[in-house]
Design a protein around this motif. Structure first.
Motif, PDB file in Angstrom:
ATOM      1  N   TYR A  79      46.791  13.022 -66.892  1.00  0.00           N
ATOM      2  CA  TYR A  79      45.810  13.959 -67.635  1.00  0.00           C
ATOM      3  C   TYR A  79      46.812  14.412 -68.590  1.00  0.00           C
ATOM      4  O   TYR A  79      46.099  14.803 -69.557  1.00  0.00           O
ATOM      5  CB  TYR A  79      45.835  15.032 -66.537  1.00  0.00           C
ATOM      6  N   MET A  80      48.152  14.498 -68.704  1.00  0.00           N
ATOM      7  CA  MET A  80      48.538  14.903 -69.788  1.00  0.00           C
ATOM      8  C   MET A  80      48.277  13.700 -71.082  1.00  0.00           C
ATOM      9  O   MET A  80      48.214  14.370 -72.170  1.00  0.00           O
ATOM     10  CB  MET A  80      50.173  14.639 -69.529  1.00  0.00           C
ATOM     11  N   SER A  81      48.437  12.613 -70.810  1.00  0.00           N
ATOM     12  CA  SER A  81      48.129  11.756 -71.979  1.00  0.00           C
ATOM     13  C   SER A  81      46.781  11.835 -72.373  1.00  0.00           C
ATOM     14  O   SER A  81      46.383  11.971 -73.613  1.00  0.00           O
ATOM     15  CB  SER A  81      48.360  10.262 -71.614  1.00  0.00           C
ATOM     16  N   ALA A  82      45.812  11.998 -71.445  1.00  0.00           N
ATOM     17  CA  ALA A  82      44.433  12.083 -71.661  1.00  0.00           C
ATOM     18  C   ALA A  82      44.060  13.517 -72.655  1.00  0.00           C
ATOM     19  O   ALA A  82      43.519  13.367 -73.539  1.00  0.00           O
ATOM     20  CB  ALA A  82      43.428  12.242 -70.543  1.00  0.00           C
ATOM     21  N   VAL A  83      44.598  14.512 -72.176  1.00  0.00           N
ATOM     22  CA  VAL A  83      44.610  15.596 -73.020  1.00  0.00           C
ATOM     23  C   VAL A  83      45.090  15.679 -74.422  1.00  0.00           C
ATOM     24  O   VAL A  83      44.620  16.078 -75.350  1.00  0.00           O
ATOM     25  CB  VAL A  83      45.204  17.032 -72.199  1.00  0.00           C
ATOM     26  N   GLY A  84      46.259  14.978 -74.416  1.00  0.00           N
ATOM     27  CA  GLY A  84      46.783  14.630 -75.864  1.00  0.00           C
ATOM     28  C   GLY A  84      45.887  13.972 -76.876  1.00  0.00           C
ATOM     29  O   GLY A  84      45.692  14.282 -77.774  1.00  0.00           O
ATOM     30  N   GLN A  85      45.406  12.691 -76.171  1.00  0.00           N
ATOM     31  CA  GLN A  85      44.430  12.025 -76.917  1.00  0.00           C
ATOM     32  C   GLN A  85      43.229  12.763 -77.537  1.00  0.00           C
ATOM     33  O   GLN A  85      42.780  12.700 -78.554  1.00  0.00           O
ATOM     34  CB  GLN A  85      44.135  10.577 -76.274  1.00  0.00           C
ATOM     35  N   VAL A  86      42.469  13.393 -76.477  1.00  0.00           N
ATOM     36  CA  VAL A  86      41.495  14.145 -76.993  1.00  0.00           C
ATOM     37  C   VAL A  86      41.847  15.341 -77.978  1.00  0.00           C
ATOM     38  O   VAL A  86      40.823  15.660 -78.771  1.00  0.00           O
ATOM     39  CB  VAL A  86      40.943  14.977 -75.438  1.00  0.00           C
ATOM     40  N   VAL A 110      43.504  17.827 -57.047  1.00  0.00           N
ATOM     41  CA  VAL A 110      42.842  16.756 -56.322  1.00  0.00           C
ATOM     42  C   VAL A 110      42.065  16.011 -57.616  1.00  0.00           C
ATOM     43  O   VAL A 110      42.373  14.826 -57.718  1.00  0.00           O
ATOM     44  CB  VAL A 110      41.376  16.964 -55.540  1.00  0.00           C
ATOM     45  N   ARG A 111      41.285  16.486 -58.337  1.00  0.00           N
ATOM     46  CA  ARG A 111      40.764  15.957 -59.446  1.00  0.00           C
ATOM     47  C   ARG A 111      41.662  15.404 -60.509  1.00  0.00           C
ATOM     48  O   ARG A 111      41.590  14.606 -61.134  1.00  0.00           O
ATOM     49  CB  ARG A 111      39.582  16.937 -60.013  1.00  0.00           C
ATOM     50  N   ALA A 112      42.455  16.187 -60.887  1.00  0.00           N
ATOM     51  CA  ALA A 112      43.489  15.797 -61.879  1.00  0.00           C
ATOM     52  C   ALA A 112      44.417  14.821 -61.624  1.00  0.00           C
ATOM     53  O   ALA A 112      44.664  13.873 -62.269  1.00  0.00           O
ATOM     54  CB  ALA A 112      44.670  16.948 -62.281  1.00  0.00           C
ATOM     55  N   THR A 113      44.559  14.262 -59.912  1.00  0.00           N
ATOM     56  CA  THR A 113      45.294  13.368 -59.510  1.00  0.00           C
ATOM     57  C   THR A 113      44.433  12.123 -59.401  1.00  0.00           C
ATOM     58  O   THR A 113      44.886  10.963 -59.761  1.00  0.00           O
ATOM     59  CB  THR A 113      45.850  13.616 -58.246  1.00  0.00           C
ATOM     60  N   VAL A 114      43.099  12.102 -58.897  1.00  0.00           N
ATOM     61  CA  VAL A 114      42.138  11.068 -58.691  1.00  0.00           C
ATOM     62  C   VAL A 114      41.548  10.665 -59.888  1.00  0.00           C
ATOM     63  O   VAL A 114      41.308   9.601 -60.140  1.00  0.00           O
ATOM     64  CB  VAL A 114      41.541  11.546 -57.428  1.00  0.00           C
ATOM     65  N   ASP A 115      40.940  11.784 -60.765  1.00  0.00           N
ATOM     66  CA  ASP A 115      39.887  11.345 -61.384  1.00  0.00           C
ATOM     67  C   ASP A 115      40.612  10.666 -62.492  1.00  0.00           C
ATOM     68  O   ASP A 115      39.713  10.084 -63.649  1.00  0.00           O
ATOM     69  CB  ASP A 115      38.869  12.415 -61.976  1.00  0.00           C
ATOM     70  N   VAL A 116      41.649  10.984 -63.236  1.00  0.00           N
ATOM     71  CA  VAL A 116      42.262  10.658 -64.285  1.00  0.00           C
ATOM     72  C   VAL A 116      43.745   9.903 -63.875  1.00  0.00           C
ATOM     73  O   VAL A 116      44.171  10.544 -63.081  1.00  0.00           O
ATOM     74  CB  VAL A 116      42.181  11.664 -65.578  1.00  0.00           C
ATOM     75  N   GLN A 117      44.087   8.950 -64.829  1.00  0.00           N
ATOM     76  CA  GLN A 117      45.482   8.256 -64.394  1.00  0.00           C
ATOM     77  C   GLN A 117      46.374   9.182 -64.807  1.00  0.00           C
ATOM     78  O   GLN A 117      47.619   9.091 -63.957  1.00  0.00           O
ATOM     79  CB  GLN A 117      45.346   6.999 -65.026  1.00  0.00           C
ATOM     80  N   ILE A 173      37.880  20.472 -76.921  1.00  0.00           N
ATOM     81  CA  ILE A 173      38.949  19.681 -76.001  1.00  0.00           C
ATOM     82  C   ILE A 173      38.564  20.170 -74.685  1.00  0.00           C
ATOM     83  O   ILE A 173      38.807  19.277 -73.683  1.00  0.00           O
ATOM     84  CB  ILE A 173      40.529  20.281 -76.290  1.00  0.00           C
ATOM     85  N   ASP A 174      38.083  21.256 -74.467  1.00  0.00           N
ATOM     86  CA  ASP A 174      37.924  21.966 -73.003  1.00  0.00           C
ATOM     87  C   ASP A 174      36.671  21.036 -72.309  1.00  0.00           C
ATOM     88  O   ASP A 174      36.575  20.925 -71.061  1.00  0.00           O
ATOM     89  CB  ASP A 174      37.827  23.317 -72.855  1.00  0.00           C
ATOM     90  N   SER A 175      35.789  20.708 -73.057  1.00  0.00           N
ATOM     91  CA  SER A 175      34.541  19.972 -72.647  1.00  0.00           C
ATOM     92  C   SER A 175      34.939  18.783 -71.808  1.00  0.00           C
ATOM     93  O   SER A 175      34.482  18.637 -70.444  1.00  0.00           O
ATOM     94  CB  SER A 175      33.451  19.418 -73.332  1.00  0.00           C
ATOM     95  N   PRO A 176      35.479  17.743 -72.008  1.00  0.00           N
ATOM     96  CA  PRO A 176      36.041  16.617 -71.230  1.00  0.00           C
ATOM     97  C   PRO A 176      37.033  17.029 -70.409  1.00  0.00           C
ATOM     98  O   PRO A 176      37.207  16.400 -69.074  1.00  0.00           O
ATOM     99  CB  PRO A 176      36.435  15.672 -72.152  1.00  0.00           C
ATOM    100  N   ALA A 177      37.905  18.035 -70.547  1.00  0.00           N
ATOM    101  CA  ALA A 177      39.100  18.521 -69.819  1.00  0.00           C
ATOM    102  C   ALA A 177      38.562  19.006 -68.483  1.00  0.00           C
ATOM    103  O   ALA A 177      39.217  18.516 -67.413  1.00  0.00           O
ATOM    104  CB  ALA A 177      40.241  19.178 -70.723  1.00  0.00           C
ATOM    105  N   LEU A 178      37.523  19.722 -68.516  1.00  0.00           N
ATOM    106  CA  LEU A 178      36.968  20.350 -67.088  1.00  0.00           C
ATOM    107  C   LEU A 178      36.745  19.237 -66.046  1.00  0.00           C
ATOM    108  O   LEU A 178      36.797  19.510 -64.951  1.00  0.00           O
ATOM    109  CB  LEU A 178      35.966  21.125 -67.541  1.00  0.00           C
ATOM    110  N   GLY A 179      36.350  18.201 -66.542  1.00  0.00           N
ATOM    111  CA  GLY A 179      36.078  16.983 -65.519  1.00  0.00           C
ATOM    112  C   GLY A 179      37.135  16.552 -64.930  1.00  0.00           C
ATOM    113  O   GLY A 179      37.132  15.584 -64.136  1.00  0.00           O
ATOM    114  N   TRP A 180      38.462  16.718 -65.562  1.00  0.00           N
ATOM    115  CA  TRP A 180      39.490  16.074 -65.039  1.00  0.00           C
ATOM    116  C   TRP A 180      40.633  17.347 -64.152  1.00  0.00           C
ATOM    117  O   TRP A 180      41.590  17.043 -63.833  1.00  0.00           O
ATOM    118  CB  TRP A 180      40.439  15.694 -66.050  1.00  0.00           C
ATOM    119  N   GLY A 181      39.460  18.416 -64.023  1.00  0.00           N
ATOM    120  CA  GLY A 181      40.565  19.418 -63.385  1.00  0.00           C
ATOM    121  C   GLY A 181      41.362  20.322 -64.076  1.00  0.00           C
ATOM    122  O   GLY A 181      42.482  20.741 -63.470  1.00  0.00           O
ATOM    123  N   VAL A 182      41.151  20.049 -65.606  1.00  0.00           N
ATOM    124  CA  VAL A 182      42.123  20.793 -66.413  1.00  0.00           C
ATOM    125  C   VAL A 182      41.696  21.971 -66.946  1.00  0.00           C
ATOM    126  O   VAL A 182      40.429  21.797 -67.676  1.00  0.00           O
ATOM    127  CB  VAL A 182      42.968  19.874 -67.348  1.00  0.00           C
TER     128      VAL A 182
END
Length: 281
Positions: A106-113, A97-104, A145-154
């Motif tokens: 998540y694959m691109s977001a994890v790559g940039q971080v 749910v968070r990976a779908t709603v909180d971030v547009q 990388i894990d610190s912001p990714a946890l907020g995205w459900g990753v």
């Protein structure tokens, strides 16, 4: 008749609408349901599920571990060395749910971080750490990388630095340094061997000095070793102690002979007479 056709049409439309609501979710996927644009907290599990067409929208989220290579990043280490480092990150979705709603995306977001964190790690580390202490750097990169990714459900499962590319000049310098280090070790080992050999030889000499027969046995053993090669020429070492013994014995005989010559009445000749006798000026 028209009423029957309408009823049959409505029934057929109802059957089609009902059948169009079935969806199949695979074992490694989870379904996030949106009803009139509002997300449902209940996540659909794997298997056959049904939604209401026109009202619901089902989005499938992959729960497998994703392997994402991080593009090579150029940076300058803390000791001012230009390097090019690439890495790989392993992650998976733990909250669909968070990976779908909180971030547009998540694959691109994890790559940039991951790229930003890798550049940050390069600037905070020395060249020696990048080459030999990668385990600690991998752990630090994983935390970044894990610190912001946890907020995205990753959840970041693992991060590893793959390769560190160095300039050619730095490679040559490191090669010369390694060669000098190996030469230094060889000299130290050789000197240590010479020291140990000298200590053993001094101990053996002290032991042989207590027993003269041991020196003769050692001499015979050396002769046997040389003769084993079937050489036509045999070099026989002559002990210095034997030379000293012969010199001492010869001196003693000479001193005994001088008094005997004096007792026979032979006049002792002076140094000048001896020189004239041998023609010495």
């Amino acid at each position: 008749m028209i009423v029957i056709d309408v009823v049959l049409g409505l029934a057929a439309a109802g059957v089609i609408w009902f059948g169009a609501g079935f969806r199949v979710i695979r074992q490694f996927e989870r379904g996030v349901l949106f009803r009139f644009g509002r997300v449902s907290e209940a996540v659909r599990g794997p298997g056959l599920t049904r939604i209401h067409p026109g009202m619901d929208r089902l989005r499938k989220v992959n729960m497998q571990i994703v392997t994402m290579p991080i593009p090579a990043q150029d940076g300058i280490t803390r000791d001012n060395v230009t390097v090019r480092v690439d890495a790989v990150v392993y992650f998976k979705v733990i909250d669909p749910v968070r990976a779908t709603v909180d971030v547009q995306d998540y694959m691109s977001a994890v790559g940039q971080v991951a790229q930003t964190s890798l550049r940050s790690i390069i600037g905070k580390s020395d060249l020696d750490d990048l080459l030999s202490n990668r385990e600690r750097l991998n752990q630090g990169l994983e935390l970044l990388i894990d610190s912001p990714a946890l907020g995205w459900g990753v959840h970041i499962d693992r991060v590893e630095i793959k390769d560190v590319a160095l300039p050619e000049s730095m490679k040559r310098s490191m090669s010369r340094q390694a060669e000098a280090e190996r030469e230094r070790r060889a000299r130290v080992i050789s000197a240590d061997g010479e020291l140990q050999a000298s200590e053993k030889l001094a101990l053996a000499a002290a032991r042989m000095s207590d027993s003269p027969a041991a020196l003769q046995l050692r001499l015979l053993e050396t002769v046997v070793e040389v003769a084993a090669e079937k050489n036509s020429t045999l070099v026989l070492p002559f002990p210095v102690e034997l030379l000293r013994f012969l010199e001492t014995a010869t001196g003693n005989l000479g001193r005994k002979a001088e008094p005997a010559g004096a007792s026979n009445g032979a006049p002792a000749s002076s140094d000048e007479d001896q020189k004239l006798a041998f023609g010495t000026p």
